[in-house]
Design an enzyme around this catalytic site. Structure first.
Site, PDB file in Angstrom:
ATOM      1  N   TYR A 283      -5.714   3.735  -0.068  1.00 13.11           N
ATOM      2  CA  TYR A 283      -7.040   4.268   0.270  1.00 13.11           C
ATOM      3  C   TYR A 283      -7.939   3.127   0.738  1.00 13.11           C
ATOM      4  O   TYR A 283      -7.470   2.209   1.388  1.00 13.11           O
ATOM      5  CB  TYR A 283      -7.608   5.072  -0.913  1.00 13.11           C
ATOM      6  CG  TYR A 283      -8.617   6.068  -0.420  1.00 13.11           C
ATOM      7  CD1 TYR A 283      -8.242   7.095   0.447  1.00 13.11           C
ATOM      8  CD2 TYR A 283      -9.955   5.968  -0.760  1.00 13.11           C
ATOM      9  CE1 TYR A 283      -9.170   7.985   0.955  1.00 13.11           C
ATOM     10  CE2 TYR A 283     -10.896   6.863  -0.269  1.00 13.11           C
ATOM     11  CZ  TYR A 283     -10.494   7.867   0.593  1.00 13.11           C
ATOM     12  OH  TYR A 283     -11.427   8.744   1.096  1.00 13.11           O
TER      13      TYR A 283
ATOM     14  N   LYS B  45      -6.627  10.912   0.118  1.00 11.20           N
ATOM     15  CA  LYS B  45      -7.315  11.483  -1.046  1.00 11.20           C
ATOM     16  C   LYS B  45      -6.361  12.312  -1.899  1.00 11.20           C
ATOM     17  O   LYS B  45      -6.369  12.238  -3.133  1.00 11.20           O
ATOM     18  CB  LYS B  45      -8.492  12.358  -0.578  1.00 11.20           C
ATOM     19  CG  LYS B  45      -9.790  11.577  -0.370  1.00 11.20           C
ATOM     20  CD  LYS B  45     -10.509  11.364  -1.680  1.00 11.20           C
ATOM     21  CE  LYS B  45     -11.568  10.283  -1.588  1.00 11.20           C
ATOM     22  NZ  LYS B  45     -12.848  10.717  -1.068  1.00 11.20           N
TER      23      LYS B  45
END
Length: 581
Positions: A129, A200
């Protein structure tokens, strides 16, 4: 709630025999059949990331599933596979290379990908991420290999329900959707924003234990205003300017209706990286009819509030006694401010309107004050207080004298030496949060915050920074990362069968996270717990959120579990290999 105080613990909440999805929780105690449309075997089994185990297939499995000769003769267990892969990933020089290697692993062997990520979360989180995912989105067209989610475009108007039915999984619990208009601090990346929902949801599974098969990444492609992408021969989205107004609203409305029709009332829809004008409107429009959550507004607010609640032990003063100044009045800044005001109102037994008077915001035109009210966007108007105009941040600090400075501007290095020194002259322990990411957009670095404050700052950031040594003391700044909150928050909604998100659930999540910070963490200057225990932390957050859902009458899964923490832990997806019949 019991604290997680051992920061060296692996994130090893393994899940139970039967999880919330009503099936075996991926444990090795039960042999399973690798079903696809038919029983996978032979070469097709090796090509199916859900069931592929690579060299970990046992001798019996190789005979039963026609794998003999398709693999080298050695049998390597998952632990050794994980060790080899981690060594390989560490050989890459650039973060994007590591990102691509992990993506390839996810597409080849799903369980090994999640095992690797869970066991090495602190090292790999910045790769999977932020900040690396930002670069991956910028170059998404060039590095694209195979689709990992649903791409819904203007071409699909009128048939979105049919598009949703093309997705092979039917039991979807969490959807992360973006339109790619405001990807991190990088702006409009159009269809290439798909890297954000994919990343996510990988964290929903790794950190929160939501089963990967129950997760659906979605990109709504309405075009892009990014000329560079429109002229890029490798761009994978619609080559047109963004649709707006009625055309945009109708497409989103069709999507929301189709999701509810196809997956039911309890599917969580997380809005991700929408531009401010759409983010607030969508959240307000659908919050009463769908289970919706905006991580940029609500998730960021909850994780920041957790840091502020935790920091009370270092400042020795309750939140209600602080004065807050924000640089940035977009969806993140106003969302954080609103949740802080709600928390303080409960702490002071006062109205939210009264609590807002302790919170000031600076946007690109200066301090938000009453004299500007007629020209302000609606979501900024509650923060317009009576004060003479102030043009810049430094002037606002001198005028307002805040105890807490929060940056959500996306403007890198806007917390200058003069700004930090001004905060330090006002406060013995200035609380400074530079939340913008990726790293290039951070308002200041950890080193700048500690050095310019002479080691007195309590600091957290949106992007990761290395520990800082100042005058013989090592400060470990913690990342105010939404990944602390949203995986456990989502799990809490799933295990309770929640039908709506309530602000009190966000407060419950923040309090649960703040409660996990140990004495050892505080001694290092940290206001968030170590990520190495994230699965245990997520279970506590999930339990708090689920408890609040039951208290508010918003939980649809009955009867209520007797031990909600245990329920959360046993519901978590385990990436350990299973034995095949």
């Amino acid at each position: 709630m019991e604290k997680v105080t051992n920061s060296d613990l692996k994130s090893s909440v393994d899940g139970g025999v039967v999880d919330v999805y009503g099936e075996d929780s991926a444990t090795i105690e039960h042999n399973i059949t690798p079903w696809s449309l038919s029983v996978s075997s032979g070469y097709s089994l090796l090509r199916d990331p859900r069931y592929n185990k690579g060299l970990a297939f046992t001798e019996k499995e190789r005979d039963t599933h026609y794998l003999r000769g398709l693999l080298p003769p050695v049998v390597l267990d998952q632990k050794l596979q994980e060790k080899r892969l981690l060594n390989n990933i560490r050989q890459y020089q650039f973060p994007l290379q590591k990102y691509m290697a992990l993506t390839e692993l996810q597409e080849r062997n799903e369980r090994l990908f999640y095992k690797l990520l869970i066991d090495n979360v602190e090292e790999l989180l910045p790769i999977v991420y932020t900040p690396t995912v930002g670069e991956a989105c910028q170059k998404f067209g060039s590095i694209f290999r195979r689709p990992q989610g649903l791409f819904i475009s203007l071409k699909d108007k009128g048939k979105i329900l049919d598009v949703l039915k093309n997705w092979p999984e039917r039991n979807i619990q969490v959807i992360v959707v973006t339109d790619g208009e405001r990807i991190l601090g990088l702006g409009d990346l159009g269809c290439q924003g798909m890297g954000i929902p994919v990343g996510k949801l990988a964290l929903y599974s790794a950190l929160g234990g939501v089963r990967p098969s129950a997760c659906l990444p979605v990109t709504i492609d309405v075009g892009t205003n990014n000329e560079k992408l429109l002229n890029d021969e490798f761009y994978i989205g619609l080559r047109q300017k963004r649709a707006t107004g009625q055309e945009y609203s109708e497409l989103l409305n069709e999507f929301m209706s189709a999701v509810k029709q196809n997956y039911g009332e309890k599917v969580l829809i997380q809005f991700e990286d929408f531009a401010n004008h759409n983010a607030f409107e969508l959240l307000a429009k659908y919050s009463d009819t769908h289970l919706v959550f905006n991580d940029d507004i609500q998730g960021t607010a909850s994780v920041v509030l957790a840091g502020l609640v935790s920091a009370q032990k270092l400042t020795n003063s309750p939140l209600a006694e602080h004065t807050f100044l924000f640089l940035g009045a977009g969806e993140a800044g106003t969302g954080i401010a609103e949740l802080i005001a709600l928390y303080m109102s409960k702490q002071m037994n006062a109205s939210v309107e009264e609590s807002r008077k302790k919170i000031w915001l600076v946007d690109s035109k200066g301090l938000i004050v009453n004299s500007r009210k007629d020209s302000l966007q609606d979501f900024k108007k509650p923060w317009a207080h009576e004060h003479e105009p102030v043009k810049d941040l430094l002037g606002a600090i001198k005028a307002i004298k805040p105890t807490v400075l929060i940056g959500s501007s996306g403007v890198g290095r806007s917390f200058t030496k003069e700004v930090i020194e001004a905060m330090s002259s006002i406060n013995e322990r200035p609380l400074i949060m530079a939340l913008s990411n990726p790293t290039t957009q951070s308002e200041c670095t950890a080193e700048e915050a500690y050095t310019w404050s002479k080691g007195r700052a309590i600091f957290a950031s949106g992007s990761p920074f290395d520990p800082v040594e100042y005058e013989g003391k090592v400060f470990v700044s913690t990342q105010a990362n939404n990944a602390y909150i949203f995986p456990g928050f989502g799990l809490g909604l799933v295990i309770s069968g929640a039908i709506r998100v309530h602000d009190d659930m966000l407060l419950a999540a923040a309090e649960a996270l703040a409660g996990q910070v140990s004495k050892e963490n505080y001694e290092k200057g940290m206001i968030y717990p170590s990520f190495s225990s994230i699965r245990k932390i997520s279970a506590q957050i999930a339990a708090n959120v689920a408890t609040k859902a039951y208290e508010l009458g918003l939980a649809g899964r009955l009867p209520r579990p007797k031990d909600i923490v245990k329920c959360a832990e046993s519901s978590m997806y385990s990436p350990t290999y299973r034995l095949y019949r």
